[in-house]
Scaffold this motif. Sequence first.
Motif, PDB file in Angstrom:
ATOM      1  N   ALA A 385       0.831  -1.209   0.000  1.00  0.00           N
ATOM      2  CA  ALA A 385       0.000   0.000   0.000  1.00  0.00           C
ATOM      3  C   ALA A 385       0.864   1.257   0.000  1.00  0.00           C
ATOM      4  O   ALA A 385       0.585   2.222  -0.722  1.00  0.00           O
ATOM      5  CB  ALA A 385      -0.925  -0.009   1.214  1.00  0.00           C
ATOM      6  N   TRP A 386       1.926   1.245   0.798  1.00  0.00           N
ATOM      7  CA  TRP A 386       2.819   2.411   0.833  1.00  0.00           C
ATOM      8  C   TRP A 386       3.598   2.543  -0.479  1.00  0.00           C
ATOM      9  O   TRP A 386       3.866   3.655  -0.953  1.00  0.00           O
ATOM     10  CB  TRP A 386       3.773   2.313   2.021  1.00  0.00           C
ATOM     11  N   LYS A 387       3.954   1.408  -1.080  1.00  0.00           N
ATOM     12  CA  LYS A 387       4.634   1.452  -2.377  1.00  0.00           C
ATOM     13  C   LYS A 387       3.728   2.085  -3.435  1.00  0.00           C
ATOM     14  O   LYS A 387       4.176   2.921  -4.241  1.00  0.00           O
ATOM     15  CB  LYS A 387       5.026   0.033  -2.818  1.00  0.00           C
ATOM     16  N   GLN A 388       2.463   1.714  -3.416  1.00  0.00           N
ATOM     17  CA  GLN A 388       1.529   2.277  -4.389  1.00  0.00           C
ATOM     18  C   GLN A 388       1.379   3.780  -4.181  1.00  0.00           C
ATOM     19  O   GLN A 388       1.375   4.556  -5.146  1.00  0.00           O
ATOM     20  CB  GLN A 388       0.164   1.594  -4.267  1.00  0.00           C
ATOM     21  N   LEU A 389       1.271   4.204  -2.928  1.00  0.00           N
ATOM     22  CA  LEU A 389       1.161   5.633  -2.632  1.00  0.00           C
ATOM     23  C   LEU A 389       2.411   6.374  -3.107  1.00  0.00           C
ATOM     24  O   LEU A 389       2.327   7.475  -3.682  1.00  0.00           O
ATOM     25  CB  LEU A 389       0.958   5.839  -1.134  1.00  0.00           C
ATOM     26  N   ALA A 390       3.572   5.767  -2.883  1.00  0.00           N
ATOM     27  CA  ALA A 390       4.829   6.382  -3.325  1.00  0.00           C
ATOM     28  C   ALA A 390       4.845   6.546  -4.836  1.00  0.00           C
ATOM     29  O   ALA A 390       5.270   7.596  -5.361  1.00  0.00           O
ATOM     30  CB  ALA A 390       6.013   5.531  -2.877  1.00  0.00           C
TER      31      ALA A 390
END
Length: 441
Positions: A385-390
């Motif tokens: 999820a954090w990778k996608q946001l990044a």
Amino acid sequence: MLSKIPPEMRKAFKSTSAGLYALRGVVTQATSGSVIDDIVAFARSSNEKDYAQALDVVRTGMRSKPGPVGMCRLRLVEAELQAAQGRWTDAADLARSAMSLASETSSSSSSTVQEDVRSSAKIELAASLLGTRALLVAGRDADAFLMAQQSLEIGRTSFAHGLSEDKRWQAQVLSTSLAGLVQHASCELDSASDSFDGVRGLLGDEGNPRTSLDYLIPEALKQIASFSSAQGKKQLAVDLGLRSIAAAEQRLEVAGNGLDLMLSPRAAEEIVADAKLLMGQSCKWRNAWDEAEEHLNAAIEVIETLGSKATLAMGLLPLAEVYSRTSRVIAAEGLYREIAKLLDLDPRAGKDGGPYVHSSVNSLVAWRFAQLLTVLPKRETEAAAWKQLAGEAYEEAPLKRLTDPEIMFGSLDRLSGKGTSGQGVMLDLMTRRCLPKFDNV
């Protein structure tokens, strides 16, 4: 009519609403230079809780017909207050207004007194510097380019008459380094290199640097220190960083009352914090973790006096990376969560960051957190999820024109010892952005 605000009343402004109303009353009755001085000093000494009151006083001063130069000063201070609150578009618009008004003031009449001409030129340049940086934070790079070009023109024209050689040199250094900063932030690296080569020439050769005039250009010294570090010129970056700290601190000693036309006390303190942050990041890049932590803590100590969530988040970010690289993963995770809270980032709640920093910083925060979560057990879903946001934030940043986030920031498995460290970026407080490193490209 009161022509000067008594010192005991000025002291009360910071702590009582009665003092505020007294100041507002004086402003409506008098427009002398000393009253403008007090308004400016009051506004620039305000903290986060006092910004609304400070804006009220500044706007009351504007309505009191303070005269052309007084109006220019108040418009610039209003822009500074908006920037301090993270209202970057408003700050840029007000800075542009201050520039136009200052230009009109200095050229409206041949009978304009020379002191007003000199003051207007300084305000015009200061507004262009502030406005350009505000546009860079807001991600309006094309507009930032245009304002930086105006800044260069101001240095060539508005400072050409009635100002000393030192002041003309100051304008040339500040405007040229600003152009380099815009080019660096926008990933126009060849153009940035040309601009900063020009600045280095203005600073004198290494054997005979013009250090006696450093106090006039602390922000330029910081900007060229960052670019030198990005180029891999480590010792030069350290030397220039130390000079920028000394220059900003010297400027504070002589202009800590808030009446310096071209640099507010807050801006000078931010330069000190920014240079110390750069020193910490430089140590981090060569794996000198203890030195990095020392410099970063020193930067955070200054940042905390600024009262800005955005700058605090940017100060904590490289410290969280130091923790994660030195096996303090619990402390690192806690810091990343605090940073995300400060910047309003949370993929689970659909929060992709407020207007506090540039999208490149939001992307770096999310990516670094994803890297940490990747090496922790049973955290794959959250890491994704954090990778996608990044990745979503990265799409809005000029960095994407250079390479993908994996190559820029390092692979997600970097902390496992198997991944790659990436090209690298540096955090820049003055633009609330990530600036690309290219020493290993």
